[in-house]
Motif scaffolding. Sequence first.
Motif, PDB file in Angstrom:
ATOM      1  N   GLU A 168      -0.301 -23.494 -75.742  1.00 36.71           N
ATOM      2  CA  GLU A 168      -1.668 -23.836 -75.323  1.00 36.71           C
ATOM      3  C   GLU A 168      -1.695 -25.164 -74.585  1.00 36.71           C
ATOM      4  O   GLU A 168      -1.021 -26.112 -74.969  1.00 36.71           O
ATOM      5  CB  GLU A 168      -2.589 -23.887 -76.539  1.00 36.71           C
ATOM      6  N   ILE A 169      -2.504 -25.193 -73.537  1.00 39.30           N
ATOM      7  CA  ILE A 169      -2.717 -26.402 -72.737  1.00 39.30           C
ATOM      8  C   ILE A 169      -4.188 -26.779 -72.888  1.00 39.30           C
ATOM      9  O   ILE A 169      -5.060 -25.919 -72.798  1.00 39.30           O
ATOM     10  CB  ILE A 169      -2.377 -26.129 -71.256  1.00 39.30           C
ATOM     11  N   PRO A 170      -4.484 -28.067 -73.099  1.00 44.20           N
ATOM     12  CA  PRO A 170      -5.894 -28.479 -73.135  1.00 44.20           C
ATOM     13  C   PRO A 170      -6.550 -28.138 -71.797  1.00 44.20           C
ATOM     14  O   PRO A 170      -5.969 -28.368 -70.741  1.00 44.20           O
ATOM     15  CB  PRO A 170      -5.827 -29.996 -73.324  1.00 44.20           C
ATOM     16  N   ARG A 171      -7.750 -27.577 -71.847  1.00 46.31           N
ATOM     17  CA  ARG A 171      -8.430 -27.135 -70.633  1.00 46.31           C
ATOM     18  C   ARG A 171      -9.633 -27.987 -70.319  1.00 46.31           C
ATOM     19  O   ARG A 171     -10.313 -28.463 -71.216  1.00 46.31           O
ATOM     20  CB  ARG A 171      -8.908 -25.688 -70.801  1.00 46.31           C
ATOM     21  N   GLU A 172      -9.879 -28.103 -69.021  1.00 48.27           N
ATOM     22  CA  GLU A 172     -11.087 -28.763 -68.550  1.00 48.27           C
ATOM     23  C   GLU A 172     -11.864 -27.747 -67.717  1.00 48.27           C
ATOM     24  O   GLU A 172     -11.307 -26.737 -67.283  1.00 48.27           O
ATOM     25  CB  GLU A 172     -10.713 -29.995 -67.728  1.00 48.27           C
ATOM     26  N   ALA A 173     -13.128 -28.006 -67.489  1.00 53.58           N
ATOM     27  CA  ALA A 173     -13.998 -27.041 -66.803  1.00 53.58           C
ATOM     28  C   ALA A 173     -13.473 -26.658 -65.420  1.00 53.58           C
ATOM     29  O   ALA A 173     -13.648 -25.525 -64.977  1.00 53.58           O
ATOM     30  CB  ALA A 173     -15.409 -27.611 -66.681  1.00 53.58           C
ATOM     31  N   HIS A 174     -12.805 -27.588 -64.721  1.00 49.68           N
ATOM     32  CA  HIS A 174     -12.349 -27.311 -63.356  1.00 49.68           C
ATOM     33  C   HIS A 174     -11.007 -26.588 -63.301  1.00 49.68           C
ATOM     34  O   HIS A 174     -10.575 -26.173 -62.234  1.00 49.68           O
ATOM     35  CB  HIS A 174     -12.256 -28.625 -62.562  1.00 49.68           C
ATOM     36  N   ASP A 175     -10.318 -26.416 -64.432  1.00 52.54           N
ATOM     37  CA  ASP A 175      -9.009 -25.760 -64.439  1.00 52.54           C
ATOM     38  C   ASP A 175      -9.153 -24.275 -64.106  1.00 52.54           C
ATOM     39  O   ASP A 175     -10.025 -23.595 -64.641  1.00 52.54           O
ATOM     40  CB  ASP A 175      -8.328 -25.910 -65.804  1.00 52.54           C
ATOM     41  N   ILE A 176      -8.310 -23.794 -63.227  1.00 52.76           N
ATOM     42  CA  ILE A 176      -8.362 -22.401 -62.797  1.00 52.76           C
ATOM     43  C   ILE A 176      -7.180 -21.641 -63.378  1.00 52.76           C
ATOM     44  O   ILE A 176      -6.032 -22.085 -63.273  1.00 52.76           O
ATOM     45  CB  ILE A 176      -8.377 -22.308 -61.253  1.00 52.76           C
ATOM     46  N   ARG A 177      -7.499 -20.507 -63.987  1.00 54.16           N
ATOM     47  CA  ARG A 177      -6.459 -19.689 -64.610  1.00 54.16           C
ATOM     48  C   ARG A 177      -5.731 -18.872 -63.545  1.00 54.16           C
ATOM     49  O   ARG A 177      -6.349 -18.360 -62.605  1.00 54.16           O
ATOM     50  CB  ARG A 177      -7.096 -18.762 -65.644  1.00 54.16           C
ATOM     51  N   MET A 178      -4.430 -18.736 -63.717  1.00 54.66           N
ATOM     52  CA  MET A 178      -3.611 -17.941 -62.818  1.00 54.66           C
ATOM     53  C   MET A 178      -3.850 -16.451 -63.090  1.00 54.66           C
ATOM     54  O   MET A 178      -4.188 -16.058 -64.193  1.00 54.66           O
ATOM     55  CB  MET A 178      -2.121 -18.245 -63.038  1.00 54.66           C
ATOM     56  N   ASP A 179      -3.644 -15.622 -62.059  1.00 58.65           N
ATOM     57  CA  ASP A 179      -3.693 -14.174 -62.255  1.00 58.65           C
ATOM     58  C   ASP A 179      -2.383 -13.685 -62.874  1.00 58.65           C
ATOM     59  O   ASP A 179      -2.373 -12.759 -63.675  1.00 58.65           O
ATOM     60  CB  ASP A 179      -3.918 -13.453 -60.925  1.00 58.65           C
ATOM     61  N   LYS A 180      -1.273 -14.332 -62.466  1.00 59.29           N
ATOM     62  CA  LYS A 180       0.045 -13.980 -62.999  1.00 59.29           C
ATOM     63  C   LYS A 180       0.888 -15.228 -63.097  1.00 59.29           C
ATOM     64  O   LYS A 180       0.715 -16.173 -62.314  1.00 59.29           O
ATOM     65  CB  LYS A 180       0.778 -12.993 -62.075  1.00 59.29           C
ATOM     66  N   ILE A 181       1.812 -15.218 -64.063  1.00 62.04           N
ATOM     67  CA  ILE A 181       2.864 -16.229 -64.145  1.00 62.04           C
ATOM     68  C   ILE A 181       4.170 -15.460 -64.211  1.00 62.04           C
ATOM     69  O   ILE A 181       4.333 -14.583 -65.073  1.00 62.04           O
ATOM     70  CB  ILE A 181       2.718 -17.140 -65.378  1.00 62.04           C
ATOM     71  N   VAL A 182       5.091 -15.767 -63.310  1.00 66.43           N
ATOM     72  CA  VAL A 182       6.368 -15.064 -63.264  1.00 66.43           C
ATOM     73  C   VAL A 182       7.466 -16.021 -63.712  1.00 66.43           C
ATOM     74  O   VAL A 182       7.632 -17.102 -63.140  1.00 66.43           O
ATOM     75  CB  VAL A 182       6.676 -14.552 -61.836  1.00 66.43           C
ATOM     76  N   THR A 183       8.204 -15.621 -64.758  1.00 67.46           N
ATOM     77  CA  THR A 183       9.372 -16.369 -65.205  1.00 67.46           C
ATOM     78  C   THR A 183      10.593 -15.466 -65.031  1.00 67.46           C
ATOM     79  O   THR A 183      10.462 -14.278 -64.708  1.00 67.46           O
ATOM     80  CB  THR A 183       9.274 -16.797 -66.686  1.00 67.46           C
ATOM     81  N   GLU A 184      11.773 -16.021 -65.282  1.00 66.54           N
ATOM     82  CA  GLU A 184      12.988 -15.218 -65.187  1.00 66.54           C
ATOM     83  C   GLU A 184      13.043 -14.144 -66.267  1.00 66.54           C
ATOM     84  O   GLU A 184      13.750 -13.153 -66.148  1.00 66.54           O
ATOM     85  CB  GLU A 184      14.240 -16.106 -65.238  1.00 66.54           C
ATOM     86  N   GLU A 185      12.255 -14.314 -67.326  1.00 70.29           N
ATOM     87  CA  GLU A 185      12.292 -13.377 -68.448  1.00 70.29           C
ATOM     88  C   GLU A 185      11.161 -12.363 -68.431  1.00 70.29           C
ATOM     89  O   GLU A 185      11.354 -11.211 -68.828  1.00 70.29           O
ATOM     90  CB  GLU A 185      12.248 -14.151 -69.760  1.00 70.29           C
ATOM     91  N   ILE A 186       9.960 -12.775 -68.024  1.00 69.97           N
ATOM     92  CA  ILE A 186       8.778 -11.927 -68.174  1.00 69.97           C
ATOM     93  C   ILE A 186       7.730 -12.286 -67.129  1.00 69.97           C
ATOM     94  O   ILE A 186       7.722 -13.386 -66.588  1.00 69.97           O
ATOM     95  CB  ILE A 186       8.189 -12.096 -69.601  1.00 69.97           C
ATOM     96  N   ILE A 187       6.855 -11.311 -66.850  1.00 67.46           N
ATOM     97  CA  ILE A 187       5.689 -11.567 -66.004  1.00 67.46           C
ATOM     98  C   ILE A 187       4.468 -11.516 -66.910  1.00 67.46           C
ATOM     99  O   ILE A 187       4.225 -10.518 -67.589  1.00 67.46           O
ATOM    100  CB  ILE A 187       5.543 -10.519 -64.890  1.00 67.46           C
ATOM    101  N   TYR A 188       3.711 -12.604 -66.933  1.00 63.91           N
ATOM    102  CA  TYR A 188       2.451 -12.661 -67.683  1.00 63.91           C
ATOM    103  C   TYR A 188       1.330 -12.293 -66.719  1.00 63.91           C
ATOM    104  O   TYR A 188       1.247 -12.862 -65.625  1.00 63.91           O
ATOM    105  CB  TYR A 188       2.194 -14.061 -68.218  1.00 63.91           C
ATOM    106  N   SER A 189       0.466 -11.353 -67.106  1.00 67.32           N
ATOM    107  CA  SER A 189      -0.675 -10.966 -66.269  1.00 67.32           C
ATOM    108  C   SER A 189      -1.961 -11.233 -67.035  1.00 67.32           C
ATOM    109  O   SER A 189      -2.035 -10.978 -68.236  1.00 67.32           O
ATOM    110  CB  SER A 189      -0.598  -9.474 -65.930  1.00 67.32           C
ATOM    111  N   PHE A 190      -2.967 -11.723 -66.318  1.00 67.52           N
ATOM    112  CA  PHE A 190      -4.235 -12.083 -66.936  1.00 67.52           C
ATOM    113  C   PHE A 190      -5.381 -11.431 -66.190  1.00 67.52           C
ATOM    114  O   PHE A 190      -5.444 -11.516 -64.965  1.00 67.52           O
ATOM    115  CB  PHE A 190      -4.407 -13.607 -66.942  1.00 67.52           C
ATOM    116  N   LEU A 191      -6.276 -10.808 -66.914  1.00 66.83           N
ATOM    117  CA  LEU A 191      -7.446 -10.188 -66.298  1.00 66.83           C
ATOM    118  C   LEU A 191      -8.475 -11.255 -65.976  1.00 66.83           C
ATOM    119  O   LEU A 191      -8.671 -12.188 -66.746  1.00 66.83           O
ATOM    120  CB  LEU A 191      -8.080  -9.169 -67.260  1.00 66.83           C
ATOM    121  N   ARG A 192      -9.117 -11.096 -64.846  1.00 69.77           N
ATOM    122  CA  ARG A 192     -10.211 -12.009 -64.500  1.00 69.77           C
ATOM    123  C   ARG A 192     -11.465 -11.548 -65.203  1.00 69.77           C
ATOM    124  O   ARG A 192     -11.760 -10.363 -65.254  1.00 69.77           O
ATOM    125  CB  ARG A 192     -10.453 -12.031 -63.004  1.00 69.77           C
ATOM    126  N   LEU A 193     -12.205 -12.503 -65.748  1.00 68.46           N
ATOM    127  CA  LEU A 193     -13.458 -12.158 -66.433  1.00 68.46           C
ATOM    128  C   LEU A 193     -14.632 -12.317 -65.502  1.00 68.46           C
ATOM    129  O   LEU A 193     -14.634 -13.074 -64.599  1.00 68.46           O
ATOM    130  CB  LEU A 193     -13.630 -13.050 -67.663  1.00 68.46           C
TER     131      LEU A 193
END
Length: 193
Positions: A168-193
């Motif tokens: 977990e990263i502390p969040r501020e109102a202006h922080d924008i979430r990524m749609d995907k994060i790609v690592t050498e091990e896995i791809i994290y995907s996040f749905l937009r709300l």
Amino acid sequence: METKAEIRKRILEARKGLTKEEAVSKSGAIVQKVIKTPEYEEADNVLLYADYNYEVLTQGIFEDAVSHKKRVYFPKSDLLTNNMEFYQILSLCQLEKGLMGILEPREDMRFRYKFNPKEDTLVIIPGVAFDISGYRIGYGRGFYDKFLVNKRQLSTMALAYACQIVDEIPREAHDIRMDKIVTEEIIYSFLRL
């Protein structure tokens, strides 16, 4: 919870601990994952970064994008406003050291096309740390958050080594979430709300 500054310091140290061989190998695996994603395959425009300070290496993405006739843009940063604009690059020779020593489009480029937001665009984003909810920590100036604030039609994909992922990263109102994060091990995907 750790502060952003504490996370940034810890992850930068971990990233610096990678050998050159590890960085090249892990980056190669990340590049192969990226170029097989639908977001990349469908994008006519790719906003890319020039890797810096042990970030995931991006030359392979640039070469693949150019070979597939995609338009590739790199950022040019303005330290006074903490804003950045992207300009089309046809060759890596059109980059020179800019802010903090990061390669960016040359001032004197004759073929410098400024990016205008289009829906068929993938923004590939660097960062220091990322959490499992899709949020990121950069170097603290907010360049990407400011750039993306009114451009949410663009698809975002962050590149990171697995050692850069935290719970977990502390969040501020202006922080924008990524749609995907790609690592050498896995791809994290996040749905937009």
